[in-house]
Design an enzyme around this catalytic site. Structure first.
Site, PDB file in Angstrom:
ATOM      1  N   CYS A 197       3.888   2.943  -6.482  1.00 15.60           N
ATOM      2  CA  CYS A 197       3.890   4.399  -6.601  1.00 15.60           C
ATOM      3  C   CYS A 197       5.331   4.908  -6.664  1.00 15.60           C
ATOM      4  O   CYS A 197       6.298   4.148  -6.513  1.00 15.60           O
ATOM      5  CB  CYS A 197       3.164   5.014  -5.409  1.00 15.60           C
ATOM      6  SG  CYS A 197       3.965   4.661  -3.818  1.00 15.60           S
ATOM      7  N   HIS A 219       7.684   4.348   5.071  1.00 19.65           N
ATOM      8  CA  HIS A 219       6.664   4.932   5.947  1.00 19.65           C
ATOM      9  C   HIS A 219       7.235   5.966   6.916  1.00 19.65           C
ATOM     10  O   HIS A 219       6.478   6.613   7.646  1.00 19.65           O
ATOM     11  CB  HIS A 219       5.967   3.833   6.747  1.00 19.65           C
ATOM     12  CG  HIS A 219       5.243   2.841   5.899  1.00 19.65           C
ATOM     13  ND1 HIS A 219       5.768   1.601   5.579  1.00 19.65           N
ATOM     14  CD2 HIS A 219       4.056   2.903   5.262  1.00 19.65           C
ATOM     15  CE1 HIS A 219       4.924   0.944   4.810  1.00 19.65           C
ATOM     16  NE2 HIS A 219       3.877   1.710   4.594  1.00 19.65           N
ATOM     17  N   CYS A 278       9.165   8.054   1.914  1.00 20.46           N
ATOM     18  CA  CYS A 278       8.439   8.622   0.776  1.00 20.46           C
ATOM     19  C   CYS A 278       8.385  10.144   0.915  1.00 20.46           C
ATOM     20  O   CYS A 278       8.049  10.659   1.986  1.00 20.46           O
ATOM     21  CB  CYS A 278       7.033   8.041   0.737  1.00 20.46           C
ATOM     22  SG  CYS A 278       5.973   8.816  -0.503  1.00 20.46           S
ATOM     23  N   GLU A 285       3.500   4.760   9.552  1.00 16.48           N
ATOM     24  CA  GLU A 285       3.501   6.145   9.076  1.00 16.48           C
ATOM     25  C   GLU A 285       2.942   7.090  10.137  1.00 16.48           C
ATOM     26  O   GLU A 285       3.486   8.175  10.367  1.00 16.48           O
ATOM     27  CB  GLU A 285       2.687   6.277   7.788  1.00 16.48           C
ATOM     28  CG  GLU A 285       2.662   7.707   7.243  1.00 16.48           C
ATOM     29  CD  GLU A 285       1.754   7.882   6.047  1.00 16.48           C
ATOM     30  OE1 GLU A 285       1.096   8.946   5.954  1.00 16.48           O
ATOM     31  OE2 GLU A 285       1.691   6.971   5.199  1.00 16.48           O
ATOM     32  N   THR A 345      -1.159   9.254   4.416  1.00 14.15           N
ATOM     33  CA  THR A 345      -1.163   9.403   2.962  1.00 14.15           C
ATOM     34  C   THR A 345      -2.074   8.413   2.249  1.00 14.15           C
ATOM     35  O   THR A 345      -2.520   8.670   1.124  1.00 14.15           O
ATOM     36  CB  THR A 345       0.256   9.251   2.385  1.00 14.15           C
ATOM     37  OG1 THR A 345       0.798   7.984   2.803  1.00 14.15           O
ATOM     38  CG2 THR A 345       1.160  10.379   2.858  1.00 14.15           C
ATOM     39  N   CYS A 392      -1.932  11.123  -0.536  1.00 16.59           N
ATOM     40  CA  CYS A 392      -1.092  11.032  -1.728  1.00 16.59           C
ATOM     41  C   CYS A 392      -1.965  10.969  -2.982  1.00 16.59           C
ATOM     42  O   CYS A 392      -2.985  10.271  -3.011  1.00 16.59           O
ATOM     43  CB  CYS A 392      -0.217   9.790  -1.625  1.00 16.59           C
ATOM     44  SG  CYS A 392       0.749   9.435  -3.094  1.00 16.59           S
ATOM     45  N   SER A 437      -0.751  -4.226   4.079  1.00 16.12           N
ATOM     46  CA  SER A 437      -0.678  -2.928   3.407  1.00 16.12           C
ATOM     47  C   SER A 437      -1.996  -2.179   3.543  1.00 16.12           C
ATOM     48  O   SER A 437      -3.039  -2.638   3.066  1.00 16.12           O
ATOM     49  CB  SER A 437      -0.354  -3.133   1.918  1.00 16.12           C
ATOM     50  OG  SER A 437      -0.601  -1.963   1.176  1.00 16.12           O
ATOM     51  N   ASN A 467      -3.042   0.607   2.110  1.00 17.42           N
ATOM     52  CA  ASN A 467      -3.668   1.068   0.860  1.00 17.42           C
ATOM     53  C   ASN A 467      -4.224  -0.100   0.061  1.00 17.42           C
ATOM     54  O   ASN A 467      -5.245   0.034  -0.611  1.00 17.42           O
ATOM     55  CB  ASN A 467      -2.690   1.916   0.045  1.00 17.42           C
ATOM     56  CG  ASN A 467      -1.583   1.109  -0.587  1.00 17.42           C
ATOM     57  OD1 ASN A 467      -1.740   0.547  -1.656  1.00 17.42           O
ATOM     58  ND2 ASN A 467      -0.443   1.043   0.078  1.00 17.42           N
ATOM     59  N   SER A 517       2.492  -0.772  -3.076  1.00 16.30           N
ATOM     60  CA  SER A 517       3.738  -1.481  -2.800  1.00 16.30           C
ATOM     61  C   SER A 517       3.913  -2.711  -3.686  1.00 16.30           C
ATOM     62  O   SER A 517       4.745  -3.565  -3.392  1.00 16.30           O
ATOM     63  CB  SER A 517       3.780  -1.907  -1.314  1.00 16.30           C
ATOM     64  OG  SER A 517       3.840  -0.782  -0.467  1.00 16.30           O
TER      65      SER A 517
END
Length: 280
Positions: free
Chosen positions: A14, A75, A97, A127, A162, A190, A218, A220, A262
């Site tokens: 991203c 994060h 971010c 995060e 996010t 996000c 990760s 996400n 990532s």
């Protein structure tokens, strides 16, 4: 007949990750002092290992990088960690971010306005840990059941990690409606997260095999693997092409590929090339 390979319409690194990688690459080339990251820059062990080979090491506290250049991870870090870093380090580069920064700002604003702040996310995730100090007294909930167990209060203000799914946010908010007279939601998911998840679901519904690329730590990427598994039982979460097993693709006509936020394009390309050699 060889299988067809399709990459999800939205997949891979991203904006925030690409920005952070540019920052660290530039710092590694130009800094006159050693370069470090406060915690892993991103949740991709292979990228972090690659940075270490270039001399960029991971530290767990600003004190470990006193006098050196320090990048704050994507994060985010706590305000206290950032303060200490700026006092101790030769240079501090903020790779947080921008979308994570919006979570911090929203949480702080809600707290100032008298809301009990609820962070929808994974307790212990970097995060989330970086967000909590911006709203003293904030609590973390990861599910509707946890939300329903919160004590009642007058006003609840919600922000979201996010990388959470919109579906989980909706379930948590529904549960919170019974815990307060007013529930105010700032949707800080996000756009890239939503886009990745939607594209993953669309492809997984058609694919015979799904390969999800990204770090196992990760958040996400793990969520993409969960989404894909629910629609395509033959889903495999890998960190790199060397983990591929040729037997996964037996009888497959369509192989789908997606990747976490990532995961750089180079890793996706390497996996695609490896699969092409297997199914040819």
């Amino acid at each position: 007949m060889s299988a067809r390979i399709e990459i999800a319409s939205e997949a891979g690194a991203c904006y925030g990750v690409e920005r952070a990688l540019r920052m660290v690459e530039d710092a590694a080339k130009s800094s006159e002092v050693p370069v470090h990251t406060l915690g892993p820059l991103i949740h991709n062990p292979r990228v972090v290992s690659g940075l270490a080979e270039k001399g960029v090491t991971v530290v767990s506290s600003p004190e470990e990088s006193a006098g050196d250049t320090l990048l704050l991870r994507t994060h985010g870090v706590t305000p206290d960690e950032e303060r200490r870093a700026r006092e101790l380090c030769h240079e501090v580069l903020d790779a947080t971010c921008p979308f994570v920064k919006k979570v911090h700002q929203a949480a702080a604003r809600l707290a100032r306005e008298g809301y009990q702040v609820v962070v929808v996310g994974e307790a212990g995730h970097p995060e989330v840990e970086a967000t909590l100090p911006h709203a003293p007294g904030a609590v973390v909930v990861g599910s509707a059941d946890e939300a329903a167990a919160l004590p009642s209060c007058k006003k609840i203000g919600v922000v979201v990690q996010t990388t959470q799914s919109r579906a989980n946010l909706e379930k948590v908010v529904a549960a919170l409606l019974g815990r307060a007279e007013e529930v105010r939601v700032v949707n800080t998911i996000c756009d890239a997260t939503s886009g990745h998840q939607g594209a993953c679901a669309e492809l997984a519904a058609r694919a015979d095999v799904m390969v999800v690329i990204g770090g196992r730590i990760s958040a996400n990427t793990k969520r993409l693997a969960e989404i894909a598994s629910g629609l395509c039982p033959r889903t495999h979460h890998i960190e790199g092409a060397d983990e591929l097993d040729p037997s996964w693709f037996d009888g497959a006509e369509l192989v789908g590929i997606t990747a976490g936020a990532s995961t750089p394009a180079s890793q996706i390309a390497a996996v695609r090339t490896a699969i092409e050699s297997i199914v040819a």
